[in-house]
Design a protein around this motif. Sequence first.
Motif, PDB file in Angstrom:
ATOM      1  N   LEU A   1      10.502 -11.460 -47.443  1.00 46.08           N
ATOM      2  CA  LEU A   1       9.915 -10.145 -47.127  1.00 46.08           C
ATOM      3  C   LEU A   1      10.566  -9.018 -47.919  1.00 46.08           C
ATOM      4  CD1 LEU A   1       9.609 -10.607 -43.258  1.00 46.08           C
ATOM      5  CD2 LEU A   1       7.763 -10.744 -44.940  1.00 46.08           C
ATOM      6  N   ARG A   2      11.785  -9.296 -48.440  1.00 43.58           N
ATOM      7  CA  ARG A   2      12.473  -8.258 -49.231  1.00 43.58           C
ATOM      8  C   ARG A   2      11.724  -7.921 -50.515  1.00 43.58           C
ATOM      9  NH1 ARG A   2      18.326  -9.862 -49.602  1.00 43.58           N
ATOM     10  NH2 ARG A   2      18.826 -10.376 -47.472  1.00 43.58           N
ATOM     11  N   HIS A   3      10.887  -8.865 -50.979  1.00 42.17           N
ATOM     12  CA  HIS A   3      10.077  -8.570 -52.168  1.00 42.17           C
ATOM     13  C   HIS A   3       9.067  -7.443 -51.893  1.00 42.17           C
ATOM     14  CE1 HIS A   3      11.300 -11.915 -54.747  1.00 42.17           C
ATOM     15  NE2 HIS A   3      11.375 -12.629 -53.658  1.00 42.17           N
ATOM     16  N   TYR A   4       8.876  -7.150 -50.621  1.00 41.75           N
ATOM     17  CA  TYR A   4       7.865  -6.149 -50.259  1.00 41.75           C
ATOM     18  C   TYR A   4       8.558  -4.923 -49.643  1.00 41.75           C
ATOM     19  CZ  TYR A   4       3.082  -4.788 -49.128  1.00 41.75           C
ATOM     20  OH  TYR A   4       1.869  -4.141 -49.092  1.00 41.75           O
ATOM     21  N   ALA A   5       9.466  -4.347 -50.411  1.00 40.75           N
ATOM     22  CA  ALA A   5      10.240  -3.215 -49.913  1.00 40.75           C
ATOM     23  C   ALA A   5       9.741  -1.931 -50.553  1.00 40.75           C
ATOM     24  CB  ALA A   5      11.711  -3.433 -50.227  1.00 40.75           C
ATOM     25  N   GLY A   6       9.392  -0.980 -49.728  1.00 45.12           N
ATOM     26  CA  GLY A   6       8.864   0.291 -50.235  1.00 45.12           C
ATOM     27  C   GLY A   6       9.888   1.118 -50.993  1.00 45.12           C
ATOM     28  N   ASP A   7      11.180   0.937 -50.654  1.00 46.70           N
ATOM     29  CA  ASP A   7      12.233   1.752 -51.286  1.00 46.70           C
ATOM     30  C   ASP A   7      12.191   1.676 -52.802  1.00 46.70           C
ATOM     31  OD1 ASP A   7      13.681   3.269 -49.578  1.00 46.70           O
ATOM     32  OD2 ASP A   7      14.801   1.553 -48.790  1.00 46.70           O
ATOM     33  N   ALA A   8      12.065   0.435 -53.313  1.00 43.57           N
ATOM     34  CA  ALA A   8      12.085   0.245 -54.767  1.00 43.57           C
ATOM     35  C   ALA A   8      10.871   0.940 -55.396  1.00 43.57           C
ATOM     36  CB  ALA A   8      12.064  -1.243 -55.083  1.00 43.57           C
ATOM     37  N   LEU A   9       9.731   0.858 -54.737  1.00 45.04           N
ATOM     38  CA  LEU A   9       8.526   1.501 -55.273  1.00 45.04           C
ATOM     39  C   LEU A   9       8.663   3.017 -55.242  1.00 45.04           C
ATOM     40  CD1 LEU A   9       5.745  -0.665 -53.643  1.00 45.04           C
ATOM     41  CD2 LEU A   9       6.221  -0.408 -56.066  1.00 45.04           C
ATOM     42  N   ARG A  10       9.227   3.530 -54.157  1.00 52.11           N
ATOM     43  CA  ARG A  10       9.385   4.987 -54.039  1.00 52.11           C
ATOM     44  C   ARG A  10      10.226   5.557 -55.177  1.00 52.11           C
ATOM     45  NH1 ARG A  10       7.960   7.721 -49.496  1.00 52.11           N
ATOM     46  NH2 ARG A  10       9.219   9.510 -50.044  1.00 52.11           N
ATOM     47  N   ARG A  11      11.242   4.789 -55.575  1.00 52.27           N
ATOM     48  CA  ARG A  11      12.107   5.283 -56.655  1.00 52.27           C
ATOM     49  C   ARG A  11      11.282   5.538 -57.906  1.00 52.27           C
ATOM     50  NH1 ARG A  11      16.135   2.222 -54.228  1.00 52.27           N
ATOM     51  NH2 ARG A  11      15.676   0.296 -55.307  1.00 52.27           N
ATOM     52  N   ARG A  12      10.275   4.651 -58.137  1.00 49.85           N
ATOM     53  CA  ARG A  12       9.466   4.801 -59.352  1.00 49.85           C
ATOM     54  C   ARG A  12       8.424   5.913 -59.197  1.00 49.85           C
ATOM     55  NH1 ARG A  12       7.659  -0.994 -60.638  1.00 49.85           N
ATOM     56  NH2 ARG A  12       8.774  -1.746 -58.830  1.00 49.85           N
ATOM     57  N   PHE A  13       8.320   6.450 -58.006  1.00 47.42           N
ATOM     58  CA  PHE A  13       7.378   7.530 -57.713  1.00 47.42           C
ATOM     59  C   PHE A  13       8.023   8.908 -57.815  1.00 47.42           C
ATOM     60  CE2 PHE A  13       4.054   5.243 -55.040  1.00 47.42           C
ATOM     61  CZ  PHE A  13       3.024   5.626 -55.868  1.00 47.42           C
ATOM     62  N   ARG A  14       9.347   8.934 -58.078  1.00 43.22           N
ATOM     63  CA  ARG A  14      10.087  10.186 -57.955  1.00 43.22           C
ATOM     64  C   ARG A  14       9.423  11.340 -58.699  1.00 43.22           C
ATOM     65  NH1 ARG A  14      15.819   8.209 -58.754  1.00 43.22           N
ATOM     66  NH2 ARG A  14      16.243   7.493 -56.661  1.00 43.22           N
ATOM     67  N   GLY A  15       9.085  11.093 -59.982  1.00 39.31           N
ATOM     68  CA  GLY A  15       8.489  12.138 -60.818  1.00 39.31           C
ATOM     69  C   GLY A  15       7.187  12.640 -60.222  1.00 39.31           C
ATOM     70  N   ARG A  16       6.369  11.723 -59.750  1.00 38.09           N
ATOM     71  CA  ARG A  16       5.060  12.082 -59.172  1.00 38.09           C
ATOM     72  C   ARG A  16       5.234  12.881 -57.872  1.00 38.09           C
ATOM     73  NH1 ARG A  16       0.316  10.556 -62.089  1.00 38.09           N
ATOM     74  NH2 ARG A  16       1.405   9.933 -63.943  1.00 38.09           N
ATOM     75  N   LEU A  17       6.242  12.487 -57.079  1.00 36.08           N
ATOM     76  CA  LEU A  17       6.470  13.217 -55.830  1.00 36.08           C
ATOM     77  C   LEU A  17       6.950  14.639 -56.130  1.00 36.08           C
ATOM     78  CD1 LEU A  17       8.060  10.348 -53.709  1.00 36.08           C
ATOM     79  CD2 LEU A  17       5.998  11.616 -53.122  1.00 36.08           C
ATOM     80  N   MET A  18       7.730  14.782 -57.213  1.00 35.94           N
ATOM     81  CA  MET A  18       8.189  16.112 -57.588  1.00 35.94           C
ATOM     82  C   MET A  18       7.007  16.973 -58.049  1.00 35.94           C
ATOM     83  SD  MET A  18      11.348  16.840 -60.073  1.00 35.94           S
ATOM     84  CE  MET A  18      10.337  17.102 -61.512  1.00 35.94           C
ATOM     85  N   LEU A  19       6.131  16.368 -58.881  1.00 32.74           N
ATOM     86  CA  LEU A  19       4.954  17.104 -59.346  1.00 32.74           C
ATOM     87  C   LEU A  19       4.036  17.461 -58.169  1.00 32.74           C
ATOM     88  CD1 LEU A  19       4.082  15.230 -62.656  1.00 32.74           C
ATOM     89  CD2 LEU A  19       4.710  17.634 -62.448  1.00 32.74           C
ATOM     90  N   ARG A  20       3.969  16.564 -57.166  1.00 35.24           N
ATOM     91  CA  ARG A  20       3.151  16.881 -55.974  1.00 35.24           C
ATOM     92  C   ARG A  20       3.683  18.142 -55.292  1.00 35.24           C
ATOM     93  NH1 ARG A  20      -0.160  17.846 -52.890  1.00 35.24           N
ATOM     94  NH2 ARG A  20      -1.592  16.970 -54.384  1.00 35.24           N
ATOM     95  N   ARG A  21       5.030  18.243 -55.200  1.00 30.97           N
ATOM     96  CA  ARG A  21       5.612  19.427 -54.565  1.00 30.97           C
ATOM     97  C   ARG A  21       5.262  20.679 -55.360  1.00 30.97           C
ATOM     98  NH1 ARG A  21       9.577  15.964 -52.606  1.00 30.97           N
ATOM     99  NH2 ARG A  21      10.842  16.018 -54.478  1.00 30.97           N
ATOM    100  N   LEU A  22       5.305  20.562 -56.712  1.00 34.47           N
ATOM    101  CA  LEU A  22       4.965  21.709 -57.561  1.00 34.47           C
ATOM    102  C   LEU A  22       3.494  22.095 -57.370  1.00 34.47           C
ATOM    103  CD1 LEU A  22       6.608  21.010 -61.033  1.00 34.47           C
ATOM    104  CD2 LEU A  22       6.953  23.005 -59.563  1.00 34.47           C
ATOM    105  N   PHE A  23       2.630  21.081 -57.420  1.00 31.91           N
ATOM    106  CA  PHE A  23       1.190  21.264 -57.275  1.00 31.91           C
ATOM    107  C   PHE A  23       0.888  21.903 -55.906  1.00 31.91           C
ATOM    108  CE2 PHE A  23      -2.959  18.538 -57.813  1.00 31.91           C
ATOM    109  CZ  PHE A  23      -3.688  19.706 -57.992  1.00 31.91           C
ATOM    110  N   GLY A  24       1.533  21.328 -54.859  1.00 29.62           N
ATOM    111  CA  GLY A  24       1.324  21.825 -53.500  1.00 29.62           C
ATOM    112  C   GLY A  24       1.821  23.253 -53.328  1.00 29.62           C
ATOM    113  N   GLY A  25       2.731  23.677 -54.226  1.00 26.75           N
ATOM    114  CA  GLY A  25       3.293  25.022 -54.131  1.00 26.75           C
ATOM    115  C   GLY A  25       2.397  26.097 -54.732  1.00 26.75           C
ATOM    116  N   ILE A  26       1.281  25.688 -55.357  1.00 34.08           N
ATOM    117  CA  ILE A  26       0.352  26.689 -55.922  1.00 34.08           C
ATOM    118  C   ILE A  26      -0.501  27.216 -54.774  1.00 34.08           C
ATOM    119  CG2 ILE A  26      -1.532  27.062 -57.574  1.00 34.08           C
ATOM    120  CD1 ILE A  26      -0.408  24.730 -59.218  1.00 34.08           C
TER     121      ILE A  26
END
Length: 372
Positions: free
Chosen positions: A305-330
Amino acid sequence: MQTVDVLVVGAGLAGLHTARRLADLGRTVLVVDRRRSLSRGVRTTGIFVRRTLDDFDLPGHLLGPAVRDVLVYPPSRRAPVRLTSDRDEYRLADMAGVYAHACAAAEAAGARVRLGVRYAGTSDGLVRLVGAEPVGARFLVGADGARSRVARDLGLDVNRRFLIGAETVHPVRPVGAAPAFHCVLDPRIAPGYLGWVVNDGRWAHVGVAGYPEAMRPGVRHLLNEFAATAPGAGTPAGPVERRGGPIPVGGVLRRLACPAGLLVGDAAGAVSPLTAGGLDPCLRLSELAAAVAAGYLRTGDDDVLRHYAGDALRRRFRGRLMLRRLFGGIRSAAAAEAAVAALRGRAGRALAARILFGDGSFPDLPSAVSVR
Ligand SMILES: Cc1cc2nc3c(=O)[nH]c(=O)nc-3n(C[C@H](O)[C@H](O)[C@H](O)COP(=O)(O)OP(=O)(O)OC[C@H]3O[C@@H](n4cnc5c(N)ncnc54)[C@H](O)[C@@H]3O)c2cc1C
């Protein structure tokens, strides 16, 4: 009492694709959905991106003409920034047909699909259903959408950050114009996201989405306001359908699996936080989910089940999550005018092209083969 290896809750794209793959891997699978028909209550525009069309077998007759042109408008709607790709980037799908195809593929692989059956809870491997007898299931797959009840029942993470989207869909008479995707950046009608029109010469989708707490007049009212002046929508040449629903944009959840089950699709937060596209992520994550669930059922080893861990995927989303915050701030029309103006320069156009035409809306996942 009927007993299955896996009960999949939700016959959206995520649930049907996971069921198909699990059945391919030799598991007994039952899918239930509270909808009585998969062609009703559709909650998506159905824009598929190039990467999905390259990697998954969606039949061509269910897809509209390719869209290469994107126009980004400021709140004034004047002088949009036009970006044209040299490749076919998007296609609008006949979603009722896509669900019927995915359902037939799951059934052909050996899964059973029961509609008009609602999941009502689980305890000790016994699943309570409304509209059918209880079922014994070794493993549960929560493919029950953004506000997943299965996630809560299994004690897994739940989505907390949403956009709310609503759209109208109508047929249009072909007028010979190139298919186009019109994006209006206007926080007065779509705070934190966009107003959109996708017109491929056959169908036009007109929609808005935004943070619910900032859409005080309500999403339907804002949609009507937008539709009155939406660019490129054409005139309806037939009945107008309404669609809508929540879109989780907080990124993939951290705790996605436990020995009793796992989450896929919107239930797992598998949506690009920036573009709010979830069709590619739900197909991609379902491949991995099925391999992990089948591997776990075969070995009984929690380590799988460790192969299905969201943490590792979230790390690769960091840039997108940051851009979402910027986008959401408009949050003001002036800020949106400035943001669109920034897209007129070379660097701005390159960034917009990367977001709109790039391949990075969802990270590559570990190969399903490596799990088995
Ligand atoms: C307005 C809008 C437009 C969008 N447009 C796009 C787009 O163009 N392109 C894109 O990539 N993404 C788009 N998205 C996002 C994308 O549609 C979703 O990410 C994707 O459809 C999620 O699929 P899913 O199978 O996880 O969930 P869903 O399609 O929501 O399926 C969940 C299923 O679970 C069932 N269910 C829920 N609870 C129960 C229960 N208790 N018992 C039984 N069944 C249950 C529901 O009936 C439903 O059929 C859009 C979203 C919205 C809201």
